[in-house]
Write an enzyme that holds these catalytic residues in place. Structure first.
Site, PDB file in Angstrom:
ATOM      1  N   GLU A  37       0.847  -1.197   0.000  1.00 45.08           N
ATOM      2  CA  GLU A  37       0.000   0.000   0.000  1.00 45.08           C
ATOM      3  C   GLU A  37       0.883   1.248   0.000  1.00 45.08           C
ATOM      4  O   GLU A  37       2.033   1.206   0.463  1.00 45.08           O
ATOM      5  CB  GLU A  37      -0.917  -0.062   1.243  1.00 45.08           C
ATOM      6  CG  GLU A  37      -1.798   1.129   1.489  1.00 45.08           C
ATOM      7  CD  GLU A  37      -2.812   1.438   0.398  1.00 45.08           C
ATOM      8  OE1 GLU A  37      -2.416   1.525  -0.779  1.00 45.08           O
ATOM      9  OE2 GLU A  37      -3.992   1.637   0.734  1.00 45.08           O
ATOM     10  N   ASP A  38       0.348   2.331  -0.513  1.00 46.39           N
ATOM     11  CA  ASP A  38       1.100   3.589  -0.496  1.00 46.39           C
ATOM     12  C   ASP A  38       1.053   4.250   0.875  1.00 46.39           C
ATOM     13  O   ASP A  38       2.053   4.674   1.411  1.00 46.39           O
ATOM     14  CB  ASP A  38       0.608   4.555  -1.591  1.00 46.39           C
ATOM     15  CG  ASP A  38      -0.900   4.801  -1.549  1.00 46.39           C
ATOM     16  OD1 ASP A  38      -1.615   4.108  -0.772  1.00 46.39           O
ATOM     17  OD2 ASP A  38      -1.373   5.671  -2.287  1.00 46.39           O
ATOM     18  N   ARG A  47       0.912  12.481  -9.136  1.00 48.17           N
ATOM     19  CA  ARG A  47       1.393  11.102  -8.998  1.00 48.17           C
ATOM     20  C   ARG A  47       2.787  10.918  -9.592  1.00 48.17           C
ATOM     21  O   ARG A  47       3.554  10.068  -9.166  1.00 48.17           O
ATOM     22  CB  ARG A  47       0.470  10.125  -9.739  1.00 48.17           C
ATOM     23  CG  ARG A  47      -0.874   9.906  -9.130  1.00 48.17           C
ATOM     24  CD  ARG A  47      -1.539   8.700  -9.803  1.00 48.17           C
ATOM     25  NE  ARG A  47      -2.977   8.667  -9.592  1.00 48.17           N
ATOM     26  CZ  ARG A  47      -3.573   8.156  -8.505  1.00 48.17           C
ATOM     27  NH1 ARG A  47      -2.833   7.662  -7.542  1.00 48.17           N
ATOM     28  NH2 ARG A  47      -4.880   8.150  -8.388  1.00 48.17           N
ATOM     29  N   ASP A 101      -3.955   5.287   6.320  1.00 49.83           N
ATOM     30  CA  ASP A 101      -4.466   6.507   6.948  1.00 49.83           C
ATOM     31  C   ASP A 101      -5.487   6.099   8.020  1.00 49.83           C
ATOM     32  O   ASP A 101      -5.108   5.793   9.153  1.00 49.83           O
ATOM     33  CB  ASP A 101      -5.058   7.368   5.830  1.00 49.83           C
ATOM     34  CG  ASP A 101      -5.569   8.710   6.298  1.00 49.83           C
ATOM     35  OD1 ASP A 101      -5.233   9.119   7.421  1.00 49.83           O
ATOM     36  OD2 ASP A 101      -6.304   9.373   5.536  1.00 49.83           O
ATOM     37  N   PHE A 132      -1.742  16.303   4.097  1.00 49.32           N
ATOM     38  CA  PHE A 132      -2.071  15.648   2.836  1.00 49.32           C
ATOM     39  C   PHE A 132      -0.787  15.446   2.041  1.00 49.32           C
ATOM     40  O   PHE A 132      -0.035  16.375   1.798  1.00 49.32           O
ATOM     41  CB  PHE A 132      -3.109  16.436   2.030  1.00 49.32           C
ATOM     42  CG  PHE A 132      -3.828  15.530   1.080  1.00 49.32           C
ATOM     43  CD1 PHE A 132      -4.940  14.802   1.493  1.00 49.32           C
ATOM     44  CD2 PHE A 132      -3.361  15.350  -0.225  1.00 49.32           C
ATOM     45  CE1 PHE A 132      -5.578  13.916   0.625  1.00 49.32           C
ATOM     46  CE2 PHE A 132      -3.990  14.463  -1.092  1.00 49.32           C
ATOM     47  CZ  PHE A 132      -5.107  13.754  -0.670  1.00 49.32           C
TER      48      PHE A 132
HETATM   49  P1  IMP Z   1      -7.347   4.577   4.527  1.00 45.08           P
HETATM   50  O1  IMP Z   1      -8.397   3.608   4.061  1.00 45.08           O
HETATM   51  O2  IMP Z   1      -7.971   5.761   5.217  1.00 45.08           O
HETATM   52  O3  IMP Z   1      -6.244   3.963   5.327  1.00 45.08           O
HETATM   53  O4  IMP Z   1      -6.748   5.254   3.277  1.00 45.08           O
HETATM   54  C1  IMP Z   1      -6.081   4.621   2.352  1.00 45.08           C
HETATM   55  C2  IMP Z   1      -6.073   5.391   1.054  1.00 45.08           C
HETATM   56  O5  IMP Z   1      -6.419   6.777   1.166  1.00 45.08           O
HETATM   57  C3  IMP Z   1      -4.656   5.387   0.569  1.00 45.08           C
HETATM   58  O6  IMP Z   1      -4.422   4.258  -0.203  1.00 45.08           O
HETATM   59  C4  IMP Z   1      -4.609   6.641  -0.249  1.00 45.08           C
HETATM   60  O7  IMP Z   1      -5.036   6.344  -1.554  1.00 45.08           O
HETATM   61  C5  IMP Z   1      -5.601   7.570   0.382  1.00 45.08           C
HETATM   62  N1  IMP Z   1      -4.890   8.575   1.204  1.00 45.08           N
HETATM   63  C6  IMP Z   1      -4.783   8.620   2.537  1.00 45.08           C
HETATM   64  N2  IMP Z   1      -4.045   9.653   2.949  1.00 45.08           N
HETATM   65  C7  IMP Z   1      -3.660  10.284   1.824  1.00 45.08           C
HETATM   66  C8  IMP Z   1      -2.830  11.443   1.581  1.00 45.08           C
HETATM   67  O8  IMP Z   1      -2.322  12.108   2.481  1.00 45.08           O
HETATM   68  N3  IMP Z   1      -2.638  11.757   0.271  1.00 45.08           N
HETATM   69  C9  IMP Z   1      -3.194  11.059  -0.753  1.00 45.08           C
HETATM   70  N4  IMP Z   1      -3.944   9.983  -0.568  1.00 45.08           N
HETATM   71  C10 IMP Z   1      -4.186   9.597   0.708  1.00 45.08           C
HETATM   72 MG    MG Z   2      -4.282   4.123  -2.164  1.00 44.39          MG
END
Ligand code: IMP
Ligand code: MG
Length: 175
Positions: free
Chosen positions: A99-100, A165, A103, A152
């Site tokens: 995963e990138d 990206r 969050d 962000f």
């Molecule tokens: P989660 O489900 O809230 O853990 O979020 C996961 C997805 O939200 C990541 O794979 C990202 O695509 C997106 N995301 C969360 N934080 C950021 C950020 O700071 N910048 C860009 N995308 C984010």
């Molecule tokens: Mg993502």
């Protein structure tokens, strides 16, 4: 007001982190080739660099996609799996999810639970970035590149509304 990008990690810092993660993954995999599963789209650059640093060759490289979170996802605590994987790709395999950024944790927790139901012999999570301040559900991160502040983030595959990206470094967006 025009948004400003402030650099958080340089190319060198990212490359060093990717190398370190690949070494950790190699060490744990004990020559059992992993099935690497990237979560689209944000992980596409990270996964490309990561697999090129692995010494243990992956058995397969797969991609999956989950709904990006909106208020509906956050209130339900679930993401929707938009591109599933065949059970044969996972059962009895060493699976590594890439995963990138983790969050709220909702995307990875949803995917890990889904993959676990296919009974892999091992299931691990590697994320380049961890933003723990906004966690909603608990996720065990096995390999973590960097912990980042509640900002962000963009660049190195990660977008803001599909922009940025392509940037080779990682930035925060500031007003
Ligand atoms: P989660 O489900 O809230 O853990 O979020 C996961 C997805 O939200 C990541 O794979 C990202 O695509 C997106 N995301 C969360 N934080 C950021 C950020 O700071 N910048 C860009 N995308 C984010
Ligand atoms: Mg993502």
């Amino acid at each position: 007001m025009e948004k400003q990008l402030v650099r958080l990690f340089s190319r060198e810092e990212i490359a060093a982190a990717v190398k370190r993660l690949a070494r950790e993954i190699d060490r744990d995999s004990e020559n059992r080739s992993p099935v690497v599963i990237g979560i689209l789209k944000g992980s596409f650059i990270f996964i490309a660099d990561l697999v090129r640093n692995l010494e243990t060759p992956p058995l397969a490289i797969e991609f999956t996609r989950l709904s990006s979170y909106g208020s509906a996802t956050v209130s339900s605590g679930r993401a929707e799996i938009l591109a599933g994987l065949p059970e044969e790709a996972v059962r009895d395999r060493n699976v590594l999810v890439v995963e990138d950024i983790v969050d709220t944790g909702i995307t990875t927790a949803t995917l890990l639970e889904y993959l676990q139901s296919y009974r892999p012999s091992d299931l691990k999570l590697c994320t380049l970035l961890d933003k723990p301040s906004r966690r909603r559900v608990e996720v065990k991160i096995d390999y973590r590149g960097f912990t980042v502040p509640d900002r962000f983030i963009v660049g190195y595959g990660i977008d803001f509304d599909e922009r940025y990206r392509q940037l080779p470094e990682i930035y925060t967006i500031e007003e």
